[in-house]
Structures are given as C-alpha cells and as structure tokens.
Design an enzyme around this catalytic site. Structure first.
Site, PDB file in Angstrom:
ATOM      1  N   ASP A 238     126.871 -37.137  30.289  1.00 43.02           N
ATOM      2  CA  ASP A 238     128.303 -36.848  30.132  1.00 43.02           C
ATOM      3  C   ASP A 238     129.173 -38.033  30.542  1.00 43.02           C
ATOM      4  OD1 ASP A 238     128.067 -34.286  29.111  1.00 43.02           O
ATOM      5  OD2 ASP A 238     127.922 -33.369  31.084  1.00 43.02           O
TER       6      ASP A 238
ATOM      7  N   GLU B 174     120.097 -34.327  26.163  1.00 40.93           N
ATOM      8  CA  GLU B 174     120.515 -33.054  26.744  1.00 40.93           C
ATOM      9  C   GLU B 174     119.668 -31.878  26.255  1.00 40.93           C
ATOM     10  OE1 GLU B 174     124.617 -31.838  26.240  1.00 40.93           O
ATOM     11  OE2 GLU B 174     124.291 -30.155  27.591  1.00 40.93           O
TER      12      GLU B 174
ATOM     13  N   THR C  69     130.659 -29.149  23.426  1.00 42.21           N
ATOM     14  CA  THR C  69     130.319 -28.175  22.372  1.00 42.21           C
ATOM     15  C   THR C  69     131.398 -27.088  22.280  1.00 42.21           C
ATOM     16  OG1 THR C  69     128.004 -28.614  22.831  1.00 42.21           O
ATOM     17  CG2 THR C  69     128.465 -26.674  21.502  1.00 42.21           C
TER      18      THR C  69
ATOM     19  N   ILE D  47     126.126 -33.604  21.238  1.00 43.63           N
ATOM     20  CA  ILE D  47     127.515 -33.145  21.095  1.00 43.63           C
ATOM     21  C   ILE D  47     128.024 -32.879  22.493  1.00 43.63           C
ATOM     22  CG2 ILE D  47     129.086 -31.332  20.309  1.00 43.63           C
ATOM     23  CD1 ILE D  47     127.668 -31.112  17.797  1.00 43.63           C
ATOM     24  N   ASP D  48     128.843 -33.790  22.971  1.00 45.68           N
ATOM     25  CA  ASP D  48     129.477 -33.584  24.261  1.00 45.68           C
ATOM     26  C   ASP D  48     130.751 -32.796  23.972  1.00 45.68           C
ATOM     27  OD1 ASP D  48     130.261 -33.764  26.902  1.00 45.68           O
ATOM     28  OD2 ASP D  48     131.257 -35.691  26.609  1.00 45.68           O
TER      29      ASP D  48
ATOM     30  N   ASP E 126     124.038 -37.516  24.699  1.00 45.73           N
ATOM     31  CA  ASP E 126     124.595 -36.170  24.567  1.00 45.73           C
ATOM     32  C   ASP E 126     124.927 -36.042  23.085  1.00 45.73           C
ATOM     33  OD1 ASP E 126     125.767 -33.733  24.704  1.00 45.73           O
ATOM     34  OD2 ASP E 126     126.927 -34.152  26.512  1.00 45.73           O
TER      35      ASP E 126
ATOM     36  N   ASP F 250     124.139 -29.663  17.491  1.00 41.74           N
ATOM     37  CA  ASP F 250     123.604 -30.332  18.689  1.00 41.74           C
ATOM     38  C   ASP F 250     122.144 -30.739  18.430  1.00 41.74           C
ATOM     39  OD1 ASP F 250     125.443 -29.362  21.431  1.00 41.74           O
ATOM     40  OD2 ASP F 250     125.701 -28.291  19.556  1.00 41.74           O
TER      41      ASP F 250
HETATM   42  N1  LIG Z   1     130.777 -26.471  36.115  1.00 44.73           N
HETATM   43  C1  LIG Z   1     130.903 -27.600  35.446  1.00 44.73           C
HETATM   44  N2  LIG Z   1     131.541 -28.639  36.008  1.00 44.73           N
HETATM   45  C2  LIG Z   1     131.688 -29.789  35.354  1.00 44.73           C
HETATM   46  N3  LIG Z   1     131.231 -30.013  34.096  1.00 44.73           N
HETATM   47  C3  LIG Z   1     130.587 -29.003  33.508  1.00 44.73           C
HETATM   48  C4  LIG Z   1     130.382 -27.754  34.132  1.00 44.73           C
HETATM   49  N4  LIG Z   1     129.684 -26.971  33.284  1.00 44.73           N
HETATM   50  C5  LIG Z   1     129.454 -27.708  32.178  1.00 44.73           C
HETATM   51  N5  LIG Z   1     130.009 -28.923  32.305  1.00 44.73           N
HETATM   52  C6  LIG Z   1     129.974 -30.049  31.384  1.00 44.73           C
HETATM   53  O1  LIG Z   1     131.231 -30.325  30.841  1.00 44.73           O
HETATM   54  C7  LIG Z   1     131.002 -31.034  29.648  1.00 44.73           C
HETATM   55  C8  LIG Z   1     132.204 -30.957  28.798  1.00 44.73           C
HETATM   56  O2  LIG Z   1     133.202 -31.576  29.510  1.00 44.73           O
HETATM   57  P1  LIG Z   1     134.719 -31.297  29.189  1.00 44.73           P
HETATM   58  O3  LIG Z   1     135.117 -30.041  29.865  1.00 44.73           O
HETATM   59  O4  LIG Z   1     135.379 -32.501  29.760  1.00 44.73           O
HETATM   60  O5  LIG Z   1     134.825 -31.202  27.728  1.00 44.73           O
HETATM   61  C9  LIG Z   1     129.822 -30.371  29.025  1.00 44.73           C
HETATM   62  O6  LIG Z   1     129.055 -31.350  28.364  1.00 44.73           O
HETATM   63  C10 LIG Z   1     129.100 -29.781  30.197  1.00 44.73           C
HETATM   64  O7  LIG Z   1     127.956 -30.483  30.512  1.00 44.73           O
HETATM   65  P2  LIG Z   1     126.534 -30.159  29.931  1.00 44.73           P
HETATM   66  O8  LIG Z   1     126.738 -29.502  28.603  1.00 44.73           O
HETATM   67  O9  LIG Z   1     125.987 -31.493  29.846  1.00 44.73           O
HETATM   68  O10 LIG Z   1     125.878 -29.262  30.917  1.00 44.73           O
END
Ligand SMILES: Nc1ncnc2c1ncn2[C@@H]1O[C@H](COP(=O)(O)O)[C@@H](O)[C@H]1OP(=O)(O)O
Length: 442
Positions: free
Chosen positions: A375, A161, A235, A232-233, A230, A138
C-alpha cells in the site's frame, strides 16, 4: 669583445622567462581539455559507464532546459519532445531502466483489464477472510503483472496482495477471471487482434493463470530483489466509482528502487501512469489503451510551498482505514483551513506528486493495524522522487525490510520538502498525545 656593427640586431631586454616549463603547460592544457573530451565521448558512446548521479544530472539538465520558459521557447514543442526522449534514450543504460519500462508496460496492460471490469456490470466481487472485498479485476491484474515479471525477471522474488485460494474453490469465478485476462492480452486499439505476450508474457490457460497469481507469496522483503504489487489498491473505491491504483514497486535489499502507479481515474481521460527510479526523478504519462506503447513522459515535481497553512491536505475516503478526527486536529494545528480532499488508494501519492495536494495523512484507527508494504512502496518512491518526503506518524523513515507489513512504523504521513519539519513536528506531538509513545517489538 667584438665592437657592435650596424648589422647587429638592436639590444633588447632579455625575453621574459615563462613561469611554466613546457611540460607543465602541456599538463595544464590536458587537464582542461581531457575531462571535457572524456565527458563528450562518454555521454555519446557509453552513457551507462558514467556514474549514476551524473547520468541523472544529464537527464535533469536537458529536461529543464527544454521545459524552461526562458530557454525552451527556442524549440517547438515537438522538437522539445524529441530532445527529451533522445536524452532518455541515450541514457537508457541508466540503472533500472529496463525494470522501469517493463513495470510501466505491465501496469499499463493490467490497467486495460481493470478499466474493462470497471466499465462492466460483472465485477465478481467476493469477500476475503479479513472482510475486505476482492474482484475479478484484482485477480486478473495480479496474474497479468506477474506473467510480465516472470517473463523478464524469472529469478526475482514477488510479494503480492492476492492468492488464488478463493478462485481454486470457485470454478465459475476462476473462469470469469480467465476471460478478462484473455481479453486484456488480446486487446488492441488498432482494431487488429494481436497478442501482447511477446514481451509482456502470455497466460495460456486457467491453471497457468492460477499459478501466476500464487507467485506473490514471498515473505522476506529485506533481501535481494523483491517486487511488491497491489493489483488494485482501493478496491472499495474501484467498486464505488472512485479512485484506485495499480501499484508496483521493486525493492533491492529492502530499499525501493522502482515505483510505478497506474491511476485510471486520475487526471486526464483514461488516467495517468507515474513512474520513479531512486535518484532519477518521477515522470508521468497518459495511460495508453494500447498495451504496446508508452506515451511520451513529462517530469513531475511537487508544489514548492513553504508554509503548511497553504497546503491542501488529503486523506482516505474510508473512515475505517484512517482516523479522520485526529487528522482534522493535525490539519487545524498546521493552520490549514481548507477541507480535506478525500480520495481512495495510492492515487493520493500520485495527486501529491502531480502538485494537486501537499500533505497526505494516514493515522491508524487502532494501534494494532500494520500497514501493508504494497500500500506504500510504489507511492512513497513516486512522491520522494518528485521532491516530497514520507515518514510514519512519529517521524521515522518507513522501513520496508520487515516482511509483508510494517513492523517498525505506525501511521504514514506524506508532505512536500519545504514543510517537512513543521508537519513532522506537529504530527508527532499529536500522535504522542493521542496514541502514546510506541516502540516496535522487533
Ligand atoms: N484498518 C485499516 N487501516 C488502514 N488501512 C486499511 C485498513 N483496512 C484496510 N486498509 C487498507 O487501506 C487500503 C486502501 O486505502 P485507502 O483507504 O487510502 O483507499 C486498502 O488497500 C487496505 O489494505 P489491504 O487491502 O492491503 O489490506
């Protein structure tokens, strides 16, 4: 009056009067010929001077001629590729052409780094304050992309991020990140060691790397040019061996104009790179392991289904990130009988654009969660430019002007244009029933 003689010309009826005087005729001819001549001259000499929509149409028409089954058969595949790339090159003066290319190259170089970490045992995973994981990949990917943006667009703002706080207090981790960054800058599939830095930006030492990581602290997403990354979306998917994406978007005054998604585990071996520019469509190419080249693109469009019951619907793997129960209820309401395809990250947006699914549902677990703009920025444009539509769960357009997270939207739904009305109606009904109505305090 002189009597007529044999040498006089025979009497004829008076010649018909031309209804158009000579001047009008010249005008008519000019009005037909001039536009055609001007179009030909502009296309070949100064395509960038043409209106934006016309430039897009030229690309679209030439690409669809080349790929159409009826007309495209007259060219060999190689010649078709030449025509497509020539048209793209001729119209390289298109708005955001340079931004798109640099963003694609930057994401591709970052993907080289993430793939190396993905295949290595050492991922340097630590926990962030919000308890979500972050890895050396990341941090490394963010520093590489920001070095590229800074090299080409030093005056642009950036929202990213990650920040470097966790690395500044952990020297060992920071050194590990710098090692993978250096390896990515000098990686080259040709076997010779050469730096990718000339166009994509160099990172000369650890201190510089940490400073690059911190360039993503912008908070105002609604004014001027702002890149959103992002690195690494997904992770969790990256660590689990699932899907993940490097997602980079460029917004101008809060409107996403460029979107690039690098998905190393999607589609073919080595992954795919999707990119979109507003009004110019979405293309896909293989992710190259050579940082300096972008393989030939092909245009992508979503599946043109007209009934939601025919849709394949996808959602996240992590049940903590979206409400699987409510999503299942919506799918049932839409008449979908197939089980959902679960996939991490914005690879879901890419899957829709590539025609692998038609609906993506992301309804919140709790109403206090605000989706982060990194995201969705790149993914939303990639889908919209492939013919799809993106809304929140109440049927509102996503508003990217509210800072680092959405303050005027709750939940996200993505779908093909043909089923938009039906999906928005069913999701909004279920959302009101399950969460009640919601009004942003902004
Ligand atoms: N409670 C939550 N509800 C929705 N998305 C979330 C939550 N917690 C983390 N995420 C985000 O979900 C993304 C991954 O999505 P997916 O589940 O579709 O793979 C992560 O990048 C994270 O965002 P971030 O890391 O930006 O905080």
């Amino acid at each position: 009056m002189r009597p007529s003689t044999a040498r006089d010309p025979p009497q004829t009826t008076a010649p018909k009067q031309n209804p158009y005087p000579a001047a009008s005729r010249v005008l008519i001819v000019l009005s037909l010929v001039l536009p055609v001549a001007l179009a030909i001259i502009s296309i070949s000499v100064a395509p960038q001077a043409l209106p934006h929509r016309l430039q897009s149409s030229i690309i679209r028409i030439s690409q669809s001629i080349c790929t159409s089954k009826r007309v495209g058969f007259i060219c060999t595949p190689g010649y078709r590729r030449v025509i497509i790339s020539r048209t793209m090159a001729t119209t390289s003066g298109l708005p955001f052409a340079n931004e798109r290319r640099i963003a694609e190259l930057a994401v591709q170089r970052a993907a080289i780094l993430t793939k190396a970490v993905y295949n290595s045992k050492v991922k340097g995973t630590v926990q962030k304050d919000d308890k979500s994981p972050v890895t050396i990949a990341d941090f490394g990917a963010q520093s590489l992309v920001f070095a590229s943006l800074y090299k080409s667009f030093p005056d642009d703002n950036i929202i990213g991020e990650e920040d470097s706080a966790g690395l500044r207090s952990n020297k060992e981790l920071s050194e590990l990140v710098f090692k993978v960054v250096t390896e990515a800058i000098y990686s080259n599939t040709t076997g010779q060691s050469s730096s990718s830095s000339s166009e994509l930006g160099d990172i000369n030492n650890e201190a510089e790397m940490l400073d690059f990581i911190d360039k993503g602290s912008c908070t105002d997403s609604g004014k001027g040019r702002v890149w959103v990354l992002d690195p690494i979306d997904g992770t969790k998917g990256f660590l689990r061996g699932g899907q993940y994406a490097i997602a980079l978007g460029l917004m101008v005054d809060g409107i996403v104009q460029v979107g690039v998604l690098g998905c190393p585990n999607l589609g073919q071996e080595g992954g795919v790179l999707l990119s979109a520019v507003k009004g110019q469509g979405t293309v896909v190419r293989p992710l190259s392991s050579d940082f300096s080249t972008l393989p030939d693109p092909s245009r992508v469009t979503m599946n043109p289904i007209t009934s939601s019951s025919d849709a394949t619907f996808c959602e996240g793997v992590e049940s903590g990130h979206s409400n699987h129960d409510i999503q299942a209820k919506i799918a049932k309401g839409l008449g979908i009988t197939k089980p959902s395809v679960r996939m991490d990250s914005q690879a879901k947006y890419a899957a829709l654009a590539l025609g692998q699914a038609e609906i993506y549902l992301r309804l919140p677990r709790t109403m206090d969660y605000e989706e982060n703009i990194w995201d969705h920025a790149a993914g939303a444009l990639v889908v919209e430019e492939a013919g799809g539509a993106v809304f929140d769960m109440y049927g509102n357009k996503l508003d990217f002007t509210t800072g680092r997270s959405f303050k005027k939207n709750k939940g996200v739904i993505v779908m093909g244009a043909g089923i938009q009305e039906e999906v928005v109606r069913v999701v909004s009904e279920v959302a009101v029933e399950a969460y009640g109505t919601w009004k942003s305090s902004l």
